[in-house]
Every structure is written in C-alpha cells, then in structure tokens.
Design a protein around this motif. Structure first.
Motif, short mmCIF file in Angstrom:
data_model
loop_
_atom_site.label_atom_id
_atom_site.label_comp_id
_atom_site.label_asym_id
_atom_site.label_seq_id
_atom_site.Cartn_x
_atom_site.Cartn_y
_atom_site.Cartn_z
N LEU A 16 0.02 26.37 30.65
CA LEU A 16 0.74 26.42 31.92
C LEU A 16 0.31 25.28 32.83
O LEU A 16 1.15 24.67 33.52
CB LEU A 16 0.50 27.76 32.61
N VAL A 184 7.57 36.82 28.89
CA VAL A 184 7.23 35.46 29.31
C VAL A 184 6.10 35.48 30.33
O VAL A 184 5.88 36.48 31.03
CB VAL A 184 8.46 34.72 29.89
N THR A 185 5.40 34.37 30.40
CA THR A 185 4.33 34.19 31.37
C THR A 185 4.52 32.86 32.07
O THR A 185 4.87 31.86 31.44
CB THR A 185 2.95 34.20 30.67
N GLY A 186 4.29 32.86 33.39
CA GLY A 186 4.40 31.64 34.17
C GLY A 186 3.42 31.64 35.31
O GLY A 186 2.55 32.51 35.41
N SER A 187 3.56 30.69 36.20
CA SER A 187 2.64 30.58 37.33
C SER A 187 2.74 31.77 38.27
O SER A 187 1.80 32.06 39.02
CB SER A 187 2.91 29.28 38.10
N ASN A 188 3.87 32.47 38.22
CA ASN A 188 4.05 33.66 39.06
C ASN A 188 3.72 34.96 38.32
O ASN A 188 4.04 36.05 38.81
CB ASN A 188 5.48 33.72 39.60
N GLU A 190 3.58 37.54 34.75
CA GLU A 190 4.34 37.94 33.57
C GLU A 190 5.63 38.64 33.96
O GLU A 190 5.71 39.29 35.01
CB GLU A 190 3.48 38.88 32.70
N ARG A 191 6.63 38.51 33.11
CA ARG A 191 7.86 39.28 33.30
C ARG A 191 8.55 39.51 31.97
O ARG A 191 8.27 38.81 30.97
CB ARG A 191 8.81 38.59 34.28
N LEU A 212 15.10 31.10 31.57
CA LEU A 212 13.67 30.85 31.77
C LEU A 212 13.49 29.94 32.98
O LEU A 212 14.25 28.99 33.19
CB LEU A 212 13.08 30.19 30.53
N GLU A 213 12.48 30.22 33.79
CA GLU A 213 12.17 29.38 34.94
C GLU A 213 11.27 28.22 34.50
O GLU A 213 10.54 28.32 33.52
CB GLU A 213 11.47 30.20 36.03
N GLU A 216 7.58 28.36 32.58
CA GLU A 216 7.33 29.64 31.92
C GLU A 216 7.22 29.44 30.41
O GLU A 216 7.84 28.55 29.84
CB GLU A 216 8.43 30.65 32.22
N THR A 219 5.86 34.45 25.33
CA THR A 219 4.65 34.89 24.64
C THR A 219 4.94 35.81 23.46
O THR A 219 4.18 35.83 22.50
CB THR A 219 3.70 35.60 25.62
#
Length: 335
Positions: A16, A184-188, A190-191, A212-213, A216, A219
C-alpha cells in the motif's frame, strides 16, 4: 516499452505504501495481461509492485461454510483444489475453459479480476478508443464489432464516451453466478464488495473497469456456502475449441427438487462490459418445472434490451439458444 522501476514487498502495508508513493504504480501478479498491455504501449506504469510475496496465498474454509480464495493463488491451483472441485465445480470448469495451461499456471485469482478487454480497437493505438483515450470516440460502433457487447450499451451511439467493449474473463462469470464477495484493503481500511458491484458498465467512464478505489488491493475472493455442486454447467461458445475468448458464455447453477427448480443462478460472459446477471430473470424459474418452454422465457428476459451493432447482432439469438442449452445441461448434471 517505457522504463519502470520494480518493488517486491512482503506485506500488504508495504505494498500500500508503494502504491501511495507513486500514483502510476501498478500491481503485478502473473503479469499475463499487464505485460502485454505494456508491450503494446497501452499501459505505462512507472513502477511495478509484485504481489507474490504478500501473505495472500492459500485456499481456506470460512466459518459460514464458504471458501476463501487467496488473491495470489494461481488459477491452476484454484481449479484443481480438492475443496473447489468438490463444492464449486462450476468455478473449476470456468477456469479450465479459459486461456491455456501455461497461462493458468501463472495467472492469479486477484489478477484475473483485472483483465482488460480484448477489443481490437483498444489494442490498436492508431484507432480512437474511449477506454484507452477518453473522448477520442469508439471505432467499434461503426467498425468490425463481431466480438463486442450487446447488453449494457444503451445510448452508446449518442454518448461522447461510448464503449461497446466486453469483459473477457471466464472465471468471473462463475464468480458472478456464485455471488462471490471481493475483499479489499486500502489506506482507509478493509471493505467487502459484492461481486455484482465489482465490475461496472461503461456509462460515462468507460476507462474504469471496476469500482476499486485508487491504492486498494484485492486480498481474497470469498465464496458463499452454496456451490450448486449437483446441478451446474459452463457453456462457452467460441471460434475454436481452445485458447479463445467467448463470443457468448453461460454459467448456470440450479437447485432442484425432482423436476422443479428451487434456486437458480445464471451469468453470461462475452456480452457486456461485465459478467451479466439479471436476478429477476432467474426468479422466473423458481418453483417451476425445468422445461424448454420455461428456459425460453428466462432467455428472452435475460436478453431483453439487447442491441446489436451489425457484425455482432447474431450474438442475441446465439445467447438465447446458449441459455436454453446450458439450463438443460445443468438440470441433468450430477456430481
């Protein structure tokens, strides 16, 4: 090919950070599509972030009875996994219907979701393409469009961002029918994204293939407990028997009591900008006898609003016949 740098992080957080540091960085797993796009001067990443050392491998059971497919697991590993073949044979069949053994040995589950269209005009940088160069036009609409979309293209001729490209993945058609969930996992944080919401129709942003943002990472792909392992089929109609993309494909999962359908899932490939599902069409089968006449009603409903652009108009009737045939095969199939 343009110059780029390369990183091989060993944690999701590190990956990330790499994406955040360079907005034009791209993730790479097997590279079976991305490298081709780079060679064709379509994609121009300044940094490649290799995901293969990330702890995203493995296939494991979920507490609710479902199955978690790690994003870096290869397509071949997934197709031949004992849990997948026993409980989700539809998924195994779709993977094995795609590409070639060599590609399936390299391609990852996460990467499969990010395949880009095989539209001729997208790959030909001398031609206008709204997906490749927004606002330049869509050469496919008035050109040779035999492989192009017949669904989800409403109003394309009148839109400055028109696009009738199709999404190429076989695996994703089964994932749509199975109602998978993408983690998915991102700077904000998991979702979870329902598979039906992961890919998108072209609309006013045909260059965006998915929801997808930026920054992200996928996973895993989670499968629900229901796998339709008794009554299922994947029918892929293509120009040659192997190593070819679908003109039309149909993934079907049924639950039956005698000759009556108690649950139905139908997803189409090769006909739209994303795997095509229409739950209201599936509902036409629930509580009804599995007969050709009822299958025909479903096919007509699924293809309602379909539009051909000349060379691809044949796909409308082809898809209807394919749905009827696939439903008949699924009704009879037993593991």
């Amino acid at each position: 090919m343009n110059p780029f740098t390369y990183a091989r992080p060993d944690s999701v957080d590190s990956a990330l950070d790499e994406l955040k540091a360079q907005p034009n960085a791209r993730l790479i797993g097997g590279g079976t599509n991305l490298i081709d796009l780079m060679k064709e001067n379509i994609e121009h990443p300044t940094r490649l972030v290799d995901v293969n050392r990330l702890p995203l491998g493995g296939i494991s059971e979920l507490p609710d009875g479902g199955l978690r497919l790690g994003a870096t697991v290869t397509n071949a590993e997934t197709a031949y996994n004992a849990l997948v073949t026993a409980r989700y044979p539809l998924l195994s069949e779709t993977i094995l219907a795609g590409a070639s053994p060599q590609l399936r040995n390299m391609a990852t589950n996460g990467g499969n979701l990010f395949q880009r269209t095989r539209c001729y005009y997208f790959y030909d940088t001398a031609m206008p393409c709204n997906k490749r160069e927004p606002g330049s036009g869509c050469a496919a609409i008035g050109g040779y469009n035999r492989i192009h979309a017949i669904l989800g293209t409403e109003g394309s001729e009148n839109q400055p961002t028109a696009c009738i490209a199709t999404y190429p993945s076989d695996m994703a058609v089964a994932l749509a029918a199975l109602e998978a969930v993408v983690q998915v996992t991102g700077s904000n944080g998991e979702r979870s994204i329902a598979f039906a919401d992961f890919h998108r129709l072209p609309g006013n942003e045909p260059w965006r293939d998915n929801t997808l943002e930026p920054g992200e990472i996928v996973t895993s792909i989670d499968l629900p407990a229901k796998g339709f392992n008794q009554h299922h089929t994947y029918l892929k109609l293509r120009d040659r028997a192997s190593y070819a993309f679908a003109l039309v494909s149909v993934a079907v999962g049924l639950e039956m009591e005698g000759n009556s359908v108690t649950d139905a899932r139908i997803a189409l490939g090769g006909v739209a900008h994303k795997p095509w599902r229409k739950p209201e069409a599936e509902q036409l089968l629930i509580g009804r006898e599995a007969t050709p006449d009822n299958f025909r009603l479903v096919a007509e409903n699924l293809l309602a609003g379909a539009k051909g652009y000349g060379h691809n108009t044949f796909k409308i009737d082809l898809a209807k016949r394919a749905i009827i045939r696939a439903l008949g095969e699924a009704m009879r199939s037993k593991v």
